[in-house]
Write a protein that holds these residues in place. Structure first.
Motif, short mmCIF file in Angstrom:
data_model
loop_
_atom_site.label_atom_id
_atom_site.label_comp_id
_atom_site.label_asym_id
_atom_site.label_seq_id
_atom_site.Cartn_x
_atom_site.Cartn_y
_atom_site.Cartn_z
N VAL A 210 -6.11 7.50 0.20
CA VAL A 210 -6.71 8.50 1.10
C VAL A 210 -6.14 9.84 0.72
O VAL A 210 -4.97 10.11 0.98
N ASP A 211 -6.91 10.70 0.03
CA ASP A 211 -6.31 11.99 -0.26
C ASP A 211 -6.73 13.06 0.74
O ASP A 211 -6.15 14.13 0.78
N GLN A 212 -7.74 12.75 1.54
CA GLN A 212 -8.10 13.69 2.61
C GLN A 212 -8.28 12.92 3.92
O GLN A 212 -9.01 11.93 3.96
N PRO A 213 -7.61 13.40 4.97
CA PRO A 213 -7.71 12.70 6.25
C PRO A 213 -9.16 12.48 6.71
O PRO A 213 -9.47 11.51 7.37
N GLU A 214 -10.05 13.41 6.30
CA GLU A 214 -11.45 13.28 6.74
C GLU A 214 -12.05 11.96 6.27
O GLU A 214 -12.90 11.38 6.94
N HIS A 215 -11.61 11.50 5.10
CA HIS A 215 -12.15 10.23 4.59
C HIS A 215 -11.89 9.10 5.57
O HIS A 215 -12.68 8.17 5.71
N CYS A 216 -10.75 9.21 6.19
CA CYS A 216 -10.36 8.19 7.15
C CYS A 216 -11.30 8.25 8.36
O CYS A 216 -11.73 7.21 8.89
N SER B 71 0.83 -1.21 0.00
CA SER B 71 0.00 0.00 0.00
C SER B 71 0.86 1.25 0.00
O SER B 71 0.55 2.23 -0.68
N ILE B 72 1.92 1.20 0.79
CA ILE B 72 2.80 2.37 0.86
C ILE B 72 3.46 2.62 -0.49
O ILE B 72 3.52 3.75 -0.98
N ARG B 73 3.95 1.53 -1.11
CA ARG B 73 4.59 1.69 -2.43
C ARG B 73 3.61 2.26 -3.43
O ARG B 73 3.93 3.14 -4.22
N LEU B 74 2.39 1.75 -3.39
CA LEU B 74 1.35 2.22 -4.31
C LEU B 74 1.06 3.70 -4.09
O LEU B 74 0.97 4.48 -5.04
N ALA B 75 0.94 4.08 -2.85
CA ALA B 75 0.64 5.48 -2.52
C ALA B 75 1.77 6.38 -2.99
O ALA B 75 1.54 7.46 -3.53
N GLN B 76 3.00 5.89 -2.79
CA GLN B 76 4.18 6.63 -3.24
C GLN B 76 4.09 6.89 -4.75
O GLN B 76 4.25 8.01 -5.21
N ARG B 77 3.82 5.82 -5.46
CA ARG B 77 3.81 5.90 -6.91
C ARG B 77 2.68 6.79 -7.38
O ARG B 77 2.84 7.60 -8.28
N GLN B 78 1.52 6.66 -6.77
CA GLN B 78 0.35 7.42 -7.24
C GLN B 78 0.24 8.78 -6.55
O GLN B 78 -0.74 9.49 -6.77
N GLN B 79 1.21 9.09 -5.70
CA GLN B 79 1.22 10.39 -5.02
C GLN B 79 -0.07 10.64 -4.24
O GLN B 79 -0.63 11.73 -4.28
N THR B 80 -0.55 9.61 -3.57
CA THR B 80 -1.70 9.81 -2.69
C THR B 80 -1.30 9.39 -1.28
O THR B 80 -0.14 9.10 -1.02
N PRO C 8 1.57 10.05 4.04
CA PRO C 8 2.94 10.13 4.56
C PRO C 8 3.09 11.00 5.82
O PRO C 8 4.19 11.10 6.34
N GLN C 9 2.00 11.60 6.31
CA GLN C 9 2.11 12.58 7.40
C GLN C 9 2.75 12.01 8.66
O GLN C 9 3.56 12.67 9.31
N HIS C 10 2.38 10.80 9.04
CA HIS C 10 2.81 10.29 10.34
C HIS C 10 3.98 9.29 10.27
O HIS C 10 4.57 8.96 11.29
N GLY C 11 4.25 8.82 9.09
CA GLY C 11 5.36 7.88 8.98
C GLY C 11 5.51 7.43 7.54
O GLY C 11 4.55 7.49 6.76
N SER C 12 6.71 7.00 7.18
CA SER C 12 6.93 6.62 5.79
C SER C 12 7.14 5.11 5.65
O SER C 12 7.29 4.62 4.55
N ASP C 13 7.14 4.39 6.76
CA ASP C 13 7.25 2.94 6.64
C ASP C 13 6.19 2.26 7.50
O ASP C 13 5.60 2.87 8.40
N GLY C 14 5.98 1.00 7.20
CA GLY C 14 4.89 0.26 7.84
C GLY C 14 5.01 0.18 9.34
O GLY C 14 4.03 0.34 10.07
#
Ligand code: C2E
Ligand code: MG
Ligand code: MG
Length: 469
Positions: A131-137, A62-71, A171-177
């Motif tokens: 997740v492009d907006q924290p509110e969605h979470c 998921s992290i790799r995917l988010a990185q690639r898709q910039q989300t 990426p706000q709170h951490g960049s690894d799992g």
């Protein structure tokens, strides 16, 4: 079908192939078993959800995917409140059914692109992708909370289970799992502390709190081993005669480096760390020993109230413990009172009320502490197995300035008169408060105006001084 084929040549002494033997093996069965094993290795056998191993894998993905898709992506860490007490009191098979039903409900809320895992006893994790907006979470978290909040039917019992959710964002709170999981876990703890059935985002201040908590837990274990605790006693006074009617035992902890740590800070940590049983047992033993000691010294039998945590009512054999200590020291049952906070009675009545009932049958008086803060319905007060009602300090303190606080106090007092309960006003600090309370019919005062919590030696010195005069 799947087959395995082997081909072997049978040769003569010159090494020439004379025959070929081919063996066919139907291995579809094998293959299915392999699949099954693979499934077992990556799924929780009880609920069929992903397990920790698969979650870790998916999280990195998921992290790799988010990185690639910039989300962004989010980790939601869920922990069921009071699951342990259901499991302990109703048996593991009921606990298992509960987990399966919860898993089913969660599954309905989670999109196919997201991952739902069970990673421990009552801990679930949701990975939310794109997740492009924290509110969605937050929206998802609220849906999960609402889904679990619906009452459950288990073997004829209606249960109400609640949840705390911690959320961490990439990426706000951490960049690894690993970091994200840790942050979500800390946020979950904070959600639990904030009250039940809440979701919280991680905040950097939480790591500091978690660190402090851990230090406190380590220190508490040491404190139990080295007995760094002491009881102080605060006198309670009859509102009319002014005579002492009993004492409340209040726990004091002096850490060798930190100095005194207030109970409001360490009791919650002890409760979470499973240390309250040991601490509570020590309080009971110390209070009983003190009562016997006072009697031996010629001060007569006193009455001491001890504070008991909800965890002690849920998990330990409180009755056995109290009886044992009273008998060991030869203390009559009515010398001991037990104070439980109002929230205790509201949270798990099926478990706590029978314990309190049994204590009263033995002659131990039961008091509701901090009354007025626990949102119990006044209407059901008459069914509670209690003798004493302690009006919470905040009402007493606001009574002079705030008419509604005064109205609350008056209502509580008239109600408890109707129910023949004794009322104790906590935290009486001024003459004005004492007057208002007296007029409204309060029976007993406790507060700095009359006496502070003091070590047993000071109390004894007071008695000695009194008898001299
Ligand atoms: P609580 O049982 O409601 O105890 C009363 C608290 O109010 C005590 O705080 C007492 O020192 C304080 N107090 C008494 N009179 C006054 C006053 O006039 N003004 C003000 N401002 N405060 C007053 P303490 O000793 O810090 O204890 C806090 C809480 O910690 C207790 O509230 C109780 O819930 C818990 N606690 C204390 N000892 C134990 C224990 O042995 N076991 C458990 N489970 N909890 C304990
Ligand atoms: Mg108390
Ligand atoms: Mg209180």
């Amino acid at each position: 079908i799947l087959e395995r084929r082997s081909l072997d040549a049978l040769r003569n002494e010159n090494g020439e192939a004379m025959h070929y033997v081919s063996i066919f093996n139907d291995i579809s069965d094998h293959h299915a078993k392999d699949e099954q094993l693979r499934h077992l290795a990556f799924h929780d056998p009880l609920t069929g959800l992903c397990n920790r191993a698969l979650l870790q894998d998916r999280l990195e993905q998921s992290i790799r995917l988010a990185q690639r898709q910039q989300t962004g992506m989010a980790v939601l860490y869920l922990d069921l409140d009071q699951f342990k007490s259901v499991n302990d009191s109703m048996g593991h098979h009921v606990g298992d059914q509960l987990l399966c039903q919860i898993a089913q409900r969660l599954r309905q809320q989670v999109r196919a692109v997201d991952t739902l895992a069970r990673i421990g006893g009552d801990e679930f994790v949701v990975l939310m992708n794109a997740v492009d907006q924290p509110e969605h979470c937050h929206v998802l978290a609220d849906k999960l909370l609402a889904a679990i909040d619906e009452p459950l039917e288990l073997e004829g019992n209606r249960l109400h289970i609640r949840t705390s959710i911690g959320m961490a964002l990439y990426p706000q709170h951490g960049s690894d799992g690993k970091t994200l999981m840790k942050c979500a876990d800390m946020a979950m703890y904070s959600a639990k502390a904030a009250g039940r059935n809440t979701a919280r985002f991680f905040h950097p201040a939480m790591s500091e709190q978690a660190e402090q908590r851990m230090q406190m837990e380590i220190a508490l274990r040491e404190a139990i081993e080295q007995d760094q605790f002491q009881l102080h006693y605060q006198a309670k006074f009859d509102a009319r005669s002014g005579h002492v009617v009993g004492y409340e035992a209040l726990l004091r902890w002096r850490h060798p480096q930190w100095g005194p740590v207030p109970p409001d800070r360490f009791i919650p940590v002890a409760e979470d760390a499973g240390l309250i049983g040991a601490i509570g047992a020590m309080v009971i033993a110390k209070a009983c020993a003190q009562l016997a000691d006072w009697e031996r010294q010629g001060f007569g039998w006193q009455t001491v109230a001890i504070n008991v945590s909800v965890r002690q009512l849920e998990h330990d054999d409180l009755i056995g413990l109290i009886s044992m200590e009273l008998q060991r020291h030869g203390v009559p049952y009515p010398c001991l009172q037990v104070e439980v906070t109002e929230s205790v009675l509201v949270a798990q009545p099926e478990q706590t009320l029978p314990v309190l009932r049994r204590l009263r049958e033995l002659g131990v008086k039961v008091a509701i502490d901090d009354f007025g803060t626990g949102h119990s319905s006044l209407a059901y007060l008459y069914r509670l197995p209690v003798d004493v009602l302690k009006i919470d300090r905040t009402f007493v303190q606001h009574m002079g300035q705030d008419d509604s606080a005064l109205a609350v106090v008056r209502t509580i007092l008239s109600l408890s008169q109707t129910l023949h309960l004794q009322t104790v006003a906590e935290g009486v600090e001024t003459e004005q408060q004492a007057d208002l309370l007296r007029q409204a019919g309060c029976d007993v005062f406790q507060g700095y105006l009359f006496a502070r919590p003091e070590p047993a030696a000071n109390i004894e010195a007071g008695w000695v001084a009194q008898s001299v005069h």
